[in-house]
Every structure is written in structure tokens, then in C-alpha cells.
Motif scaffolding. Structure first.
Motif, PDB file in Angstrom:
ATOM      1  N   HIS A  74       1.133  -1.200  -0.038  1.00 10.28           N
ATOM      2  CA  HIS A  74       0.057  -0.263   0.094  1.00 10.28           C
ATOM      3  C   HIS A  74       0.638   1.684  -0.056  1.00 10.28           C
ATOM      4  O   HIS A  74       0.328   2.803  -0.047  1.00 10.28           O
ATOM      5  CB  HIS A  74      -0.937   0.131   1.248  1.00 10.28           C
ATOM      6  CG  HIS A  74      -1.901  -0.970   1.923  1.00 10.28           C
ATOM      7  ND1 HIS A  74      -3.218  -0.952   0.639  1.00 10.28           N
ATOM      8  CD2 HIS A  74      -1.730  -2.516   1.991  1.00 10.28           C
ATOM      9  CE1 HIS A  74      -3.692  -2.759   0.799  1.00 10.28           C
ATOM     10  NE2 HIS A  74      -2.953  -3.108   1.822  1.00 10.28           N
ATOM     11  N   GLY A  75       1.998   0.854   0.081  1.00  4.30           N
ATOM     12  CA  GLY A  75       3.120   2.210  -0.131  1.00  4.30           C
ATOM     13  C   GLY A  75       3.384   2.783   1.054  1.00  4.30           C
ATOM     14  O   GLY A  75       3.817   3.795   1.600  1.00  4.30           O
ATOM     15  N   GLU A  76       2.764   1.952   2.310  1.00  2.00           N
ATOM     16  CA  GLU A  76       3.351   2.394   3.034  1.00  2.00           C
ATOM     17  C   GLU A  76       4.644   1.655   4.389  1.00  2.00           C
ATOM     18  O   GLU A  76       5.775   0.955   3.770  1.00  2.00           O
ATOM     19  CB  GLU A  76       1.702   2.127   4.095  1.00  2.00           C
ATOM     20  CG  GLU A  76       0.294   2.699   4.105  1.00  2.00           C
ATOM     21  CD  GLU A  76       0.718   3.836   4.476  1.00  2.00           C
ATOM     22  OE1 GLU A  76       1.073   4.077   5.623  1.00  2.00           O
ATOM     23  OE2 GLU A  76       0.069   4.638   3.897  1.00  2.00           O
ATOM     24  N   PRO A  77       5.394   2.797   5.363  1.00  3.28           N
ATOM     25  CA  PRO A  77       6.374   2.315   5.805  1.00  3.28           C
ATOM     26  C   PRO A  77       6.206   1.122   6.191  1.00  3.28           C
ATOM     27  O   PRO A  77       5.688   0.522   7.236  1.00  3.28           O
ATOM     28  CB  PRO A  77       6.856   3.347   7.072  1.00  3.28           C
ATOM     29  CG  PRO A  77       5.802   4.197   6.836  1.00  3.28           C
ATOM     30  CD  PRO A  77       4.636   3.883   5.742  1.00  3.28           C
ATOM     31  N   THR A  78       7.821   0.309   6.181  1.00  2.54           N
ATOM     32  CA  THR A  78       7.456  -0.885   7.284  1.00  2.54           C
ATOM     33  C   THR A  78       8.168  -0.618   8.252  1.00  2.54           C
ATOM     34  O   THR A  78       8.734   0.248   8.741  1.00  2.54           O
ATOM     35  CB  THR A  78       7.944  -2.483   6.566  1.00  2.54           C
ATOM     36  OG1 THR A  78       9.079  -1.645   5.578  1.00  2.54           O
ATOM     37  CG2 THR A  78       6.986  -2.461   5.037  1.00  2.54           C
ATOM     38  N   ILE A  79       8.082  -1.917   9.506  1.00  2.00           N
ATOM     39  CA  ILE A  79       9.135  -1.687  10.139  1.00  2.00           C
ATOM     40  C   ILE A  79      10.777  -2.087  10.201  1.00  2.00           C
ATOM     41  O   ILE A  79      11.608  -1.502  10.551  1.00  2.00           O
ATOM     42  CB  ILE A  79       9.089  -2.983  10.584  1.00  2.00           C
ATOM     43  CG1 ILE A  79       8.904  -4.733  10.417  1.00  2.00           C
ATOM     44  CG2 ILE A  79       8.091  -3.118  11.596  1.00  2.00           C
ATOM     45  CD1 ILE A  79       8.688  -5.762  10.967  1.00  2.00           C
ATOM     46  N   THR A  80      11.240  -2.408   8.490  1.00  2.00           N
ATOM     47  CA  THR A  80      12.172  -2.199   7.884  1.00  2.00           C
ATOM     48  C   THR A  80      12.583  -0.997   8.062  1.00  2.00           C
ATOM     49  O   THR A  80      14.340  -0.915   7.878  1.00  2.00           O
ATOM     50  CB  THR A  80      12.323  -3.437   6.504  1.00  2.00           C
ATOM     51  OG1 THR A  80      11.942  -5.157   6.750  1.00  2.00           O
ATOM     52  CG2 THR A  80      13.712  -3.231   5.894  1.00  2.00           C
ATOM     53  N   SER A  81      12.058   0.023   7.023  1.00  2.00           N
ATOM     54  CA  SER A  81      12.245   1.348   6.418  1.00  2.00           C
ATOM     55  C   SER A  81      12.908   1.932   8.314  1.00  2.00           C
ATOM     56  O   SER A  81      13.171   3.071   8.088  1.00  2.00           O
ATOM     57  CB  SER A  81      11.484   1.328   6.204  1.00  2.00           C
ATOM     58  OG  SER A  81       9.807   1.852   6.427  1.00  2.00           O
ATOM     59  N   LEU A  82      11.488   1.504   9.311  1.00  2.00           N
ATOM     60  CA  LEU A  82      11.353   1.842  10.311  1.00  2.00           C
ATOM     61  C   LEU A  82      12.153   2.589  11.414  1.00  2.00           C
ATOM     62  O   LEU A  82      13.067   3.087  11.658  1.00  2.00           O
ATOM     63  CB  LEU A  82      10.021   2.181  11.028  1.00  2.00           C
ATOM     64  CG  LEU A  82       8.678   2.341  10.629  1.00  2.00           C
ATOM     65  CD1 LEU A  82       7.939   2.233  11.986  1.00  2.00           C
ATOM     66  CD2 LEU A  82       8.769   4.263  10.554  1.00  2.00           C
ATOM     67  N   TYR A  83      13.195   1.057  11.251  1.00  2.00           N
ATOM     68  CA  TYR A  83      13.976   0.628  11.971  1.00  2.00           C
ATOM     69  C   TYR A  83      15.380   1.089  11.897  1.00  2.00           C
ATOM     70  O   TYR A  83      16.240   1.613  12.138  1.00  2.00           O
ATOM     71  CB  TYR A  83      13.940  -1.795  12.554  1.00  2.00           C
ATOM     72  CG  TYR A  83      13.931  -1.339  13.491  1.00  2.00           C
ATOM     73  CD1 TYR A  83      14.325  -0.710  15.054  1.00  2.00           C
ATOM     74  CD2 TYR A  83      12.299  -2.430  14.115  1.00  2.00           C
ATOM     75  CE1 TYR A  83      13.154  -0.775  15.928  1.00  2.00           C
ATOM     76  CE2 TYR A  83      11.801  -2.200  14.854  1.00  2.00           C
ATOM     77  CZ  TYR A  83      12.222  -1.717  16.003  1.00  2.00           C
ATOM     78  OH  TYR A  83      11.100  -2.674  17.460  1.00  2.00           O
ATOM     79  N   THR A  84      15.668   0.912  10.701  1.00  2.00           N
ATOM     80  CA  THR A  84      16.707   1.262   9.381  1.00  2.00           C
ATOM     81  C   THR A  84      17.235   2.593   9.820  1.00  2.00           C
ATOM     82  O   THR A  84      17.901   3.032   9.818  1.00  2.00           O
ATOM     83  CB  THR A  84      16.430   0.300   8.565  1.00  2.00           C
ATOM     84  OG1 THR A  84      16.648  -0.466   7.683  1.00  2.00           O
ATOM     85  CG2 THR A  84      18.005   1.817   7.365  1.00  2.00           C
ATOM     86  N   ASN A  85      15.828   3.522   9.582  1.00  2.00           N
ATOM     87  CA  ASN A  85      16.016   5.034   9.726  1.00  2.00           C
ATOM     88  C   ASN A  85      16.500   5.012  10.998  1.00  2.00           C
ATOM     89  O   ASN A  85      17.163   5.939  11.435  1.00  2.00           O
ATOM     90  CB  ASN A  85      14.731   5.572   9.970  1.00  2.00           C
ATOM     91  CG  ASN A  85      14.730   6.958   9.258  1.00  2.00           C
ATOM     92  OD1 ASN A  85      15.528   7.052   8.652  1.00  2.00           O
ATOM     93  ND2 ASN A  85      14.507   7.494  11.114  1.00  2.00           N
ATOM     94  N   TRP A  86      16.157   4.484  12.198  1.00  2.00           N
ATOM     95  CA  TRP A  86      16.527   4.871  13.708  1.00  2.00           C
ATOM     96  C   TRP A  86      17.679   4.612  14.146  1.00  2.00           C
ATOM     97  O   TRP A  86      18.041   5.489  15.054  1.00  2.00           O
ATOM     98  CB  TRP A  86      15.387   4.336  14.249  1.00  2.00           C
ATOM     99  CG  TRP A  86      15.288   4.626  15.953  1.00  2.00           C
ATOM    100  CD1 TRP A  86      14.337   5.286  16.289  1.00  2.00           C
ATOM    101  CD2 TRP A  86      16.329   3.905  16.806  1.00  2.00           C
ATOM    102  NE1 TRP A  86      15.162   5.399  18.271  1.00  2.00           N
ATOM    103  CE2 TRP A  86      15.855   4.768  18.342  1.00  2.00           C
ATOM    104  CE3 TRP A  86      17.163   3.324  16.818  1.00  2.00           C
ATOM    105  CZ2 TRP A  86      16.943   4.075  19.498  1.00  2.00           C
ATOM    106  CZ3 TRP A  86      17.643   3.097  18.239  1.00  2.00           C
ATOM    107  CH2 TRP A  86      17.857   3.385  19.099  1.00  2.00           C
TER     108      TRP A  86
END
Length: 1114
Positions: free
Chosen positions: A775-787
């Protein structure tokens, strides 16, 4: 036979004209969907045309007279559009003509019946009597609806005026049609005059044997144990028999219309016959309105009172009507409510017994169709009266348990469809083995039997005797002439009068019912249980569905609403193609959207219950986290040391598992309620694998699967508790615990519904390993990578966090501004393993690529610094054996600190990636032992594709493939030779810059952490990895270039020993150890090579010095 055929023809014509009326009528337009009723767009355009408004008013005022002369001004616009009016209003006009012709045929047939003195008795000649009464009711209904069309005069008048203007004369049917419209302004009053000669309808008191028996209270049904198969076990296998078989499942609503309209039209019987009056009053007390057609109703009491008030001597009847109205308003609702309550339990018992013993459908088929008919009548009564409430209290018209009754109806229908062959076999044998014998005896015992009748009856007997299971489907064509013979024998002058041989008529009715059980089961289901009328009460339909979902005990029956949508295919009339063709797309979309909405809401409700259960389970799992045991351990330690623990009166914390300890099972927790509600709703979702509505297949389980995927995706992301403003996020281990608890609950759903929950896991968890979901929403991969990149590693760069090799974790350093998180709680080996398990190989690859992108940007900046100092570095590269010259050249270098800082940042990033890779390797090895043997082989390969495979599995490699890919993707504006030269000079720059680290107060080595507080120990990994990647890209010798680096670095570090400034050399030994770390980290350098460049005694003394220093500090 002629009467029977004529009845059938006129009934079909009458019902068709009714449908066409509803399709064409401007105000009584009950098209599909119901919300389109009264839509101005559905009216003929000429009725709303402002230019024709005066002409229409004139025509209506003068109707039925035609005055075209001296009215040219008002009819001028009509003159212009006459041809279009003739064309567009023809269908409307000739529909009214059809009504007139239908009326003529009905009157002719009624006169013929009176002349022939036809014998009517619903218990003897059922089909003939039913068709006769249906014809009267259809005729009455049609004339009532005709009178309710407000624009009837305008339509007929407009067409006729246009016809006269075009052809110079009125339409030939117009005089009679116009007079009929005028005569039937008050249709019932006119029809009362018409029916004075037709006394047969007044003989409706023959229903006295049927209607009162059907119109009983629930207590009377209960005392008689109606519809019960187990009340008398000894007779369970005996066939259900009755002298009036077709009357047992006859619609109560139909009988009430016969009685009400019949006695209104032939009202004289009400004053002359007490039985007729009793029957009429009973009907008036049961309902306040009757269904005319679809959702158009007839208010009984008001209409009857308005008719009788003008008839002399009918004061008593008016009082009776008022009393019956009060009775209906005060008691009818509660009486029908109790009936529905009884039918719910009766149908449940019947459905349960037949599900266990489907063979009983043969002997007890009559019970099934009686149950369906009774339930259908009560549901339609509630639907009709709830939409036309005439009293203040509405409690009797709100039934939250109506779904249960509909559900058991659908269950009985499903049994009949499924076990139809069982019923067919039973009744074929019954017809040949019993009915044929009884009919033969009756024929033989007839006192008078003419030759023709004897031949025909003998033919019936022979046909039934010769029936077999294989011939069962042909019974329709062989035996269905029986109703025609019954009609023939009902005429007064018939040689074999049925009035004198009622037993023969009853037996023929029974035989007809048995033949329907052989070849007309579908028609019987439609006749007794069709609920397509719901499509004209869509708001009430949706309201019932919402009430069903709101009541947990009823949610298991919610599937009946999408099942009812399958009935709607029979809501149109096949002989009205205009309605079908015009509104087919709208109808289809409406029904499909309704069915879709029901299934979607059911799935949403189940999803919400599952989410609540998951929340409860996550809370329980959270109580088992190690962090919560600290207080318990503290209390235990203090108890042993007899220290006071906390404030007095402080409640003791409940231990995990207390919620499962119950002294009484009657104590119900919230989790128990949720599981109960879920099991009920899942029963409904799992009830049918699929259902077909208007050639579209719906699969209820797929709705639940889809909603679970969406909710699971949102829940996983939500459980990270990521706050972009404060940069807070859940620890990977805690998230993993919550996800496991969530998955455990979802796996338990397979116990309730037949769905593939593994598919849900694969779809959702695989998407979470990508940067964005479907759906084009951020995933836990993108959230943890960013953090990790923007929060943890950025704080490392700022000097607030250090990497401790001994602990294999990043640790907070004591600073003035304390961080909001503890780095160790997010980066130790257990957290990194949890992270790798959450993200999986694909997610860890994305994390690695993001890290490599940052390294690539740092290398690009380093190359710029090299270019700025290229001339000096070129000279230093060849002058490392000239100390004085090297010192002079070093002073010319710029941005030395920037080079070391950027290399340190690269080393920190690579150290973090090393932790992630190790965690991934541990996780992969734990899940698949086969990778271990593969890894040992992989590590010794040289090809880059093999390195990529090993890196994806978390295995260490001499050359990091991800780093090679990241660095090789940089834009190159210079020749490969220049690039190679810059890479070599970069290593020279780093080597000659190392001595400056000795002057940094934070460069002190700590044996406890096996590193430096300013993270310069990460330079060892950075130097080795960057060198390996750069010289792999440029196809140079990694070993030679590292040897060159080691020679330059050794030479530069040895010069520190000659310095006399203590500030410059205060951490000299710590920097010496960095050289050892570089060699230890490198797969290309050896200690022998280091000792040839740098005295090992200096390294040994440095280790010894740092160990003594650390001991003194401690």
C-alpha cells in the motif's frame, strides 16, 4: 380444464401488468434499488416539462372529455411535440389499455363461473379454488394501484390529444379507458357494486377449516408440539399425512388477503353468516396492513371503515372494525413476537434432527415446508409492519433475533437442496406403492363413474404404478393433468361431481403434493420460503444485519443476510423485459454491493475481535519480559537481607499467570468473552465455502483473510511505537515478543475458520522485509533502518555513544545531556538477533544497503580531500623512509582530522553492520543447519556472486560485496587510472594521519571494553574493508596496498617516540595498539609482517602499560 387454463392465463397476465405498472408509474415506481422510488428522472419528461405545464393542467381538468377547439393557446406547445409524445407515451398508454382488457376478461370469466355453478372448496379442489381467489385478489390489487397513480389522467389525456391532433380522431380505446379511470377513482367502492352478482367470494367461510388452524397462538403451537419430530419417537418414520396437504403450507398472508378483500367486495355475507363474520374479524385482528405488491401496502381498517361508513345498517360492522383495529394494535405485535420465538426453537430442532438423519426428509417433507412457510409468513409480517408502524411503542416490531429464524430457514433449504435425490427416491416409491393403490380403491368404490372418467383415472393409476426412480423426473408430464380433471369435475353439470366425492379430491391434492416432491423441489422452496421482498426493504434489511452483529449471541447467524441476497434473483418478472433490461445493471450492482457489504462487515467484526484478543495476549506476553523481573528479584534480595521494601501498604505486584487462577468457572474474563464472540462469528464466516449471487461468486473466508492481512500489517508497524518527533521506538526483542504473541493468536484462528493463516504470515511478513508495503506505507524495515541510522549511529558520531567490542554492543557515554534511550538495550547481541529475525534476510539486506550508502557518501568526501592533497600525498607515498622530509610534508596536509573522523564514522557503521551480520548468521544457522556446511565452502571462494550469497546468510567474507557494490556505483568523472591512484593515496592519507590520534584525550585504550572511547578502534575495520573494496573494484593487489599502508603507518607511529611534547604523545601506547588491531582484523596481513615494520616489544609494553593503568583505576 378450460377454467384452469383461463385462471392461469389471467393470473400470469395480472401479475405481469402489476410489474409493468410498478416499472412505469411515476409515483408508484418501485424500481431497483428502492432508494430510486419517486425519482423525478424516472417520470415521463412531458409531465415535468414547464412548456407543457398549462396543457397538462387543462387536460386533467377536462378529463375524460376532449376539447381541441377554441383552446389553441393552451395546446399550442402540445401541437409542436405531438409526434414525440405519441412515440414516448405509447408504452404507458397501452399498459393502461392492458389493464382495461384484463378487467374485461376477469369479469367475463367470473360471469362464466357463476353460470356454470363451479364448486369451490380449498380442501377439495385446492388448485382451482386457490387460482380463483388469487385472481380476485390480483384484480383488486391492480385496480387499487391504478387509482394510486396520480398522473394517470395526464398520461392518458396527453397521448389521446396527441393522437387526435395527428390522426384527426381520438384513439378507439380512449372512451372506454377514460370512463374506467373515472369509475375507479374509488376502486373498492366500484368493485363492491361489480361483485354483487358474484356470490362465490362470499363463500370464503370454507377457509374456516384452514385459516383459524393456521392463525393460532404460540402457546397453542407449543402445546400441540407443532413441527416436532422427536415428540413422538415411535412415529418418527411414519409419513406426515393430512387431508389438506397443500393447505398446511399455504401462506397466511395470502389467506388474509383472500378473506379481507373477499368480504369487502361481498360484504353482505358479514351480516348474514356468523362464520364469515368470525373469519373476517380474526383476519382483522392479526394485521394492520396487507401487502399489495412488493412494498406497497393496504391499510385494512381505515379502508374498510371508509367503505362501510356510507352503507346503511353497517354501524355494527364499523364498531367491529374499530375493535379489531385496537386488538391488532395492542396484541398482534406480541402474538407474532411469541410465534417467532417458538419458530426459532422449532426450526432449530428440525434442522438439527434432519442434519443428523437426512433420511427423515422423505416421510417428514411436509413438516419442512410447513416450517418454512410459517417462518416466512412471520418474517414478512414483521418486515411489513415495522415499516408501517401505527402505534407509539415499537418494541414489538424490533426483533434482534430475527437472524436466527432466517438462518434456520436457510439451513432447512440447504438440506432440501442437498438431499433432493433422497426425497425424490422416497416419493417415487410412495407414489407407486401407496398412492396408486389408494387411488385405485377410491375409483373402484365410486358409485357412479362414467366411462371417460374411468379411463382417465385408470390411466393415472397405471402411470403411478409403473413409476421408477429412473423415470421420476418425467412424472410432471404424466400426472400433472390431475388439476385439470379436478377443475372439470367441479362444474355442477359434470357427470362425476367432485362435490359428492370429496375424498377423491383430497386424495388428488395429496398426490399432487407428492409429485411436487419428485420434480418441483426448487419451485416448492420458492413458494414456501422466498424472501426476495427484502430487496424492497433495504434499509430494514441493513438495520437487521447491524442488530445481528451487535448481539454476540446472534452473530453466528449473520451469514443468513448474504445468503438472502441469493433470493433477489427472483425479484423481477420474466414477462416484464422493460424492468429487467432497464434496471439490470443497477439491480446487479445494488445486490452485489449489499452482499459485499454484509461479508465485509462480518470480516471487520471478526478482525476487531481478533485484534482485541491479540492486544490482551500481547499484554500477557509483555508481563513475561525480563525487565519486569527486576523488581521481583529486588524484593527477594531485600527480604533475605531483611531490609524494608518500599512504603507500607504498597500493594504487591501480581505475578504473570494470576489471570488463569479461578476458583469458580462462572467468573468470565474479558478474554473469555472475546473468544466466545469470535467463535460465534467465525461459525458464520465458515458456514459456506462460497455463495453465488447473480453469477458472481463470493467467498466469505477470503474477506476475513484480506482483513487479517491489512490489520496484521498495521499492527506490526503500530507495535514499533515509533515516534518521529522524539525518535522513540520499541526494542526489537519486545516487538518480536509481541509479534510472536500476535501470530500465536492468528494461528489459533484456524481452529475456527478454514483459512490458510500461513499465507497471511507469508504475505505480511515478507512485505515487512521491504522498504514499503503493497500500500506504499512504511514497514518495520524502513522504521528500524531509519532509527538506527539517524538516531543511534548519529549519536555515535556526536561522541555520545561508543562501540564496546568486548560487549559487542554500543554503550552510552557519560555526557552532560543524557540521551533518551540506552544504546546497549538496542544494540546488544540479543537485540540484534531479534532485529534480524524481524527483518529477515531481505530486511537486513536493505539495512546493509542503507549503511553502505552512508559509507559511500563518506568515501566520496574522503576522495575529495585526497584530491585537495594529492601532490603532497604523492610525495609522502615515496618518502616514508625520510623522516624529516615526511614531517615537512605532513605539515602541508589539510583536513587531517576530517579524514580520521570520516574513517572513524565508516568504522562505526561497519562495526554495526558486523553485529547485524553476526546476528543474522546466528538466526539463519539456528533455523537451518544446512547453511553451515554451505558457509564453510562459501567463505573460501573468491567470486563476488558467492560472496553475495554468503553475505546474505550473515557469513563473514574477506571482501564485503555490499561495500563493493556501493562504492562501484559512485559516479566517475575521471579515468580508472586516476581512480586507482586516488584509492592508493587515500590509504596513504589515513596511514600518515594516525599519529595525530595520540594527542586526543579520548584516544585512551581500555582493556575492559577492548577499545577506545572515541571509537578509533573502529578504524581497523574501516581500513581493511575500504581497502579490500576499493582495490577489488580497481583490480589491484589488496595485500600489496595494505603492506604499503602498514609500512607508512609504522613509520609514522615510530616518530611519536621521538616527540618530547607530553600533550602530543599522551596516548601514544593506545595508538600503537591500533596498529595491532588493524593486523588482527585483516585477512591479508600477518603478525610477522607487522613485526618486520614495527617492533613487537612496543606493542607488548603498550598492552602491559594499559593493563597496569586500568588496574590502578579500579
Amino acid at each position: 380444464t378450460k377454467f384452469q387454463l383461463k385462471f392461469c392465463q389471467l393470473l400470469v397476465i395480472g401479475s405481469t401488468v402489476l410489474v409493468i405498472f410498478f416499472f412505469l408509474s411515476p409515483h408508484v415506481l418501485f424500481s431497483f434499488p428502492p432508494q430510486a422510488c419517486g425519482d423525478p428522472k424516472a417520470k415521463p419528461s412531458y409531465l415535468v416539462d414547464k412548456n407543457l405545464e398549462s396543457a397538462v393542467k387543462f387536460i386533467v381538468r377536462k378529463f375524460p372529455a376532449v376539447e381541441t377547439r377554441n383552446n389553441n393557446q393552451q395546446l399550442a406547445q402540445l401541437q409542436k411535440e405531438k409526434s414525440e409524445i405519441l412515440k414516448n407515451l405509447a408504452l404507458y398508454y397501452f399498459t393502461f389499455v392492458d389493464v382495461m382488457e384484463f378487467k374485461d376478461h376477469v369479469c367475463e370469466l367470473l360471469n362464466t363461473i357463476d353460470a356454470c355453478q363451479v364448486f369451490f372448496d380449498i380442501t377439495v379442489n385446492f388448485d382451482l379454488t386457490k387460482n380463483y381467489l388469487d385472481l380476485v385478489v390480483t384484480y383488486t390489487t391492480l385496480m387499487i394501484i391504478l387509482s394510486r397513480i396520480e398522473e394517470r389522467k395526464a398520461i392518458i389525456g396527453l397521448y389521446n390529444y396527441a393522437h387526435e391532433m395527428t390522426h384527426g380522431a381520438s384513439d378507439r380505446e380512449y372512451p372506454r379507458l377514460g370512463q374506467m379511470i373515472v369509475d375507479y377513482e374509488n376502486p373498492l367502492k366500484k368493485m363492491m357494486e361489480e361483485f354483487v352478482p358474484h356470490g362465490k367470494v362470499g363463500e370464503l367461510f370454507v377457509l374456516q377449516m384452514v385459516y383459524p388452524r393456521r392463525n393460532l397462538s404460540a402457546d397453542q403451537w407449543r402445546n400441540a408440539q407443532l413441527l416436532s419430530l422427536i415428540s413422538a419417537p415411535s412415529t418418527m418414520l411414519n409419513p406426515a399425512q393430512s387431508d389438506t396437504m397443500p393447505c398446511e403450507y399455504l401462506s397466511l398472508d395470502t389467506m388474509e388477503k383472500w378473506i379481507v378483500f373477499g368480504f369487502i367486495l361481498c360484504h353482505v355475507a358479514l351480516n348474514s353468516d356468523a362464520a364469515a363474520l368470525s373469519l373476517w374479524k380474526l383476519a382483522l385482528q392479526s394485521s394492520t396492513c396487507l401487502c399489495l405488491f412488493r412494498d406497497e401496502v393496504f391499510h385494512i381498517h381505515k379502508a374498510a371503515e371508509d367503505l362501510f361508513v356510507n352503507i346503511r345498517g353497517y354501524n355494527k360492522r364499523i364498531n367491529d372494525i374499530r375493535e379489531c383495529k385496537e386488538q391488532a394494535l395492542s396484541h398482534a405485535g406480541s402474538m407474532h413476537r411469541e410465534r417467532r420465538k417458538f419458530l426459532r426453537s422449532a426450526l432449530k430442532e428440525l434442522a438439527t434432527v434432519l442434519a443428523d438423519q437426512p433420511g427423515l426428509l422423505g416421510p417428514k417433507a411436509l413438516f419442512v415446508f410447513m416450517a418454512l412457510s410459517f417462518a416466512r409468513d412471520e418474517i414478512i409480517w414483521l418486515l411489513r409492519h415495522a415499516d408501517n408502524i401505527q402505534k407509539k411503542s415499537t418494541d414489538d416490531f424490533i426483533d434482534k433475533h430475527i437472524a436466527e429464524l432466517i438462518f434456520y430457514m436457510e439451513e432447512l433449504r440447504a438440506h432440501v437442496r442437498k438431499y433432493g435425490p433422497v426425497m425424490q427416491r422416497y416419493y417415487v416409491q410412495y407414489l407407486s406403492g401407496f398412492d396408486a393403490v389408494v387411488l385405485n380403491e377410491l375409483v373402484q368404490n365410486l358409485s357412479v363413474c362414467p366411462e371417460d372418467e374411468s379411463i382417465i383415472m385408470s390411466s393415472f393409476v397405471n402411470t403411478m404404478t409403473s413409476l421408477s426412480v429412473k423415470q421420476g423426473k418425467t412424472v410432471k408430464w404424466k400426472i400433472r393433468e390431475i388439476p385439470g380433471r379436478v377443475a372439470y369435475t367441479s362444474v355442477s353439470k359434470a357427470s362425476l361431481g367432485l362435490a359428492d366425492h370429496k375424498e377423491l379430491g383430497k386424495m388428488m391434492n395429496t398426490i399432487i403434493f407428492h409429485t411436487k416432491m419428485v420434480d418441483s423441489l426448487v419451485e416448492m422452496l420458492v413458494e414456501t420460503s422466498d424472501l426476495s421482498i427484502f430487496c424492497f426493504y433495504s434499509r430494514a434489511f441493513e438495520k437487521m444485519f447491524q442488530q445481528c452483529l451487535e448481539l454476540p449471541s446472534q452473530s453466528r447467524h449473520s451469514v443468513c443476510f448474504p445468503l438472502l441476497c441469493t433470493h433477489f434473483m427472483s425479484c423481477t418478472h420474466e414477462l416484464c423485459p422493460e424492468e429487467v433490461n432497464t434496471h439490470m445493471h443497477t439491480k446487479t450492482q445494488f445486490v452485489l454491493s449489499l452482499c459485499n457489504m454484509f461479508l465485509d462487515e462480518m470480516a471487520k467484526q471478526a478482525r476487531n475481535l481478533i485484534t482485541d484478543i491479540c492486544t490482551e495476549q500481547c499484554t500477557l506476553s509483555d508481563q513475561l519480559l525480563p525487565k519486569h523481573c527486576a523488581k521481583t528479584i529486588s524484593q527477594a534480595v531485600n527480604k533475605k537481607s531483611k531490609k524494608a521494601t518500599g512504603k507500607k501498604g504498597e500493594p504487591e505486584r501480581e505475578k504473570p499467570g494470576v489471570e488463569s487462577m479461578r476458583k469458580n468457572r462462572l467468573l468470565v474474563t474479558n478474554l473469555d468473552k472475546l473468544h466466545t464472540a469470535l467463535s460465534e462469528l467465525c461459525f458464520s464466516i465458515n458456514y459456506v465455502p462460497n455463495l453465488i449471487v447473480w453469477e458472481h461468486t463470493f467467498t466469505p473466508r477470503e474477506y476475513l483473510t484480506s482483513h487479517l492481512e491489512i490489520r496484521f500489517t498495521k499492527s506490526i508497524v503500530g507495535m514499533t511505537m515509533y515516534n518521529q518527533a522524539t525518535q522513540e521506538i520499541a526494542k526489537p526483542s519486545e516487538l518480536l515478543t509481541s509479534v510472536r504473541a500476535y501470530m500465536t493468536v492468528l494461528q489459533s484462528i484456524e481452529n475456527y475458520v478454514t483459512i490458510d493463516i500461513t499465507r497471511v504470515f507469508n504475505n505480511v511478513l515478507l512485505q515487512q522485509t521491504q522498504h514499503l508495503d503493497s500500500h506504499g506505507e512504511p514497514t518495520i524495515t524502513s522504521l528500524y533502518t531509519n532509527w538506527y541510522l539517524e538516531t543511534l549511529l548519529r549519536q555515535v558520531s556526536n561522541g555520545h555513544i561508543a562501540y564496546f567490542p568486548a560487549m559487542k554492543a554500543f554503550v552510552n557515554l557519560p555526557t552532560e545531556n543524557e540521551l533518551t534511550f540506552n544504546a546497549e538495550e538496542y544494540s546488544d547481541i540479543s537485540e540484534m538477533r531479534s532485529l534480524s529475525e524481524l527483518l529477515g534476510p531481505y530486511g537486513m539486506k536493505f539495512l546493509s544497503e542503507s549503511l553502505m550508502w552512508h559509507i559511500s557518501s563518506q568515501v566520496a568526501e574522503l576522495k575529495k580531500l585526497v584530491v585537495e592533497n594529492m601532490e603532497v600525498l604523492t610525495q609522502m607515498r615515496t618518502s616514508f623512509d625520510k623522516p624529516d622530509h615526511m614531517a615537512a610534508l605532513f605539515k602541508k596536509l589539510t583536513s587531517v582530522d576530517s579524514v580520521l573522523k570520516r574513517m572513524t564514522i565508516i568504522g562505526v557503521i561497519l562495526s554495526f553492520r558486523s553485529l547485524a551480520q553476526e546476528a543474522l548468521r546466528d538466526m539463519r544457522f539456528r533455523m537451518s543447519r544446512s547453511l553451515r556446511s554451505c558457509g564453510c565452502f562459501v567463505c573460501f571462494q573468491v567470486a563476488m556472486n558467492v560472496y553475495e550469497l554468503s553475505s546474505a546468510a550473515g557469513l563473514p567474507c574477506e571482501i564485503d560485496p555490499a561495500l563493493v557494490v556501493a562504492l562501484s556505483s559512485q559516479k566517475k568523472n575521471i579515468s580508472p587510472e586516476e581512480e586507482y591512484k586516488i584509492a592508493c593515496l587515500l590509504m596513504v592519507f589515513v596511514a600518515v594521519s594516525l599519529p595525530t590520534l595520540a594527542s586526543n584525550v579520548m584516544s585512551q585504550y581500555s582493556p575492559a571494553i577492548e577499545g577506545h572511547c572515541n571509537n578509533i578502534h573502529c578504524l581497523a575495520k574501516a581500513i581493511n574493508q575500504i581497502a579490500a573494496a576499493l582495490f577489488t573494484i580497481h583490480k589491484g593487489s589488496i595485500e600489496d596496498r595494505l603492506k604499503e599502508f602498514l609500512a607508512l603507518a609504522s613509520s609514522s607511529l615510530l616518530k611519536i617516540g621521538q616527540e618530547t611534547d607530553k600533550m602530543t604523545t599522551r596516548n601514544r601506547e593506545s595508538v600503537y595498539l591500533l596498529l595491532d588491531m588493524i593486523v588482527q582484523e585483516s585477512p591479508f596481513l600477518t603478525m610477522d609482517l607487522l613485526e618486520s615494520c614495527f617492533p613487537y616489544v612496543l606493542l607488548r609494553n603498550a598492552y602491559h602499560t594499559k593493563q597496569i593503568h586500568t588496574t590502578r583505576v579500579h
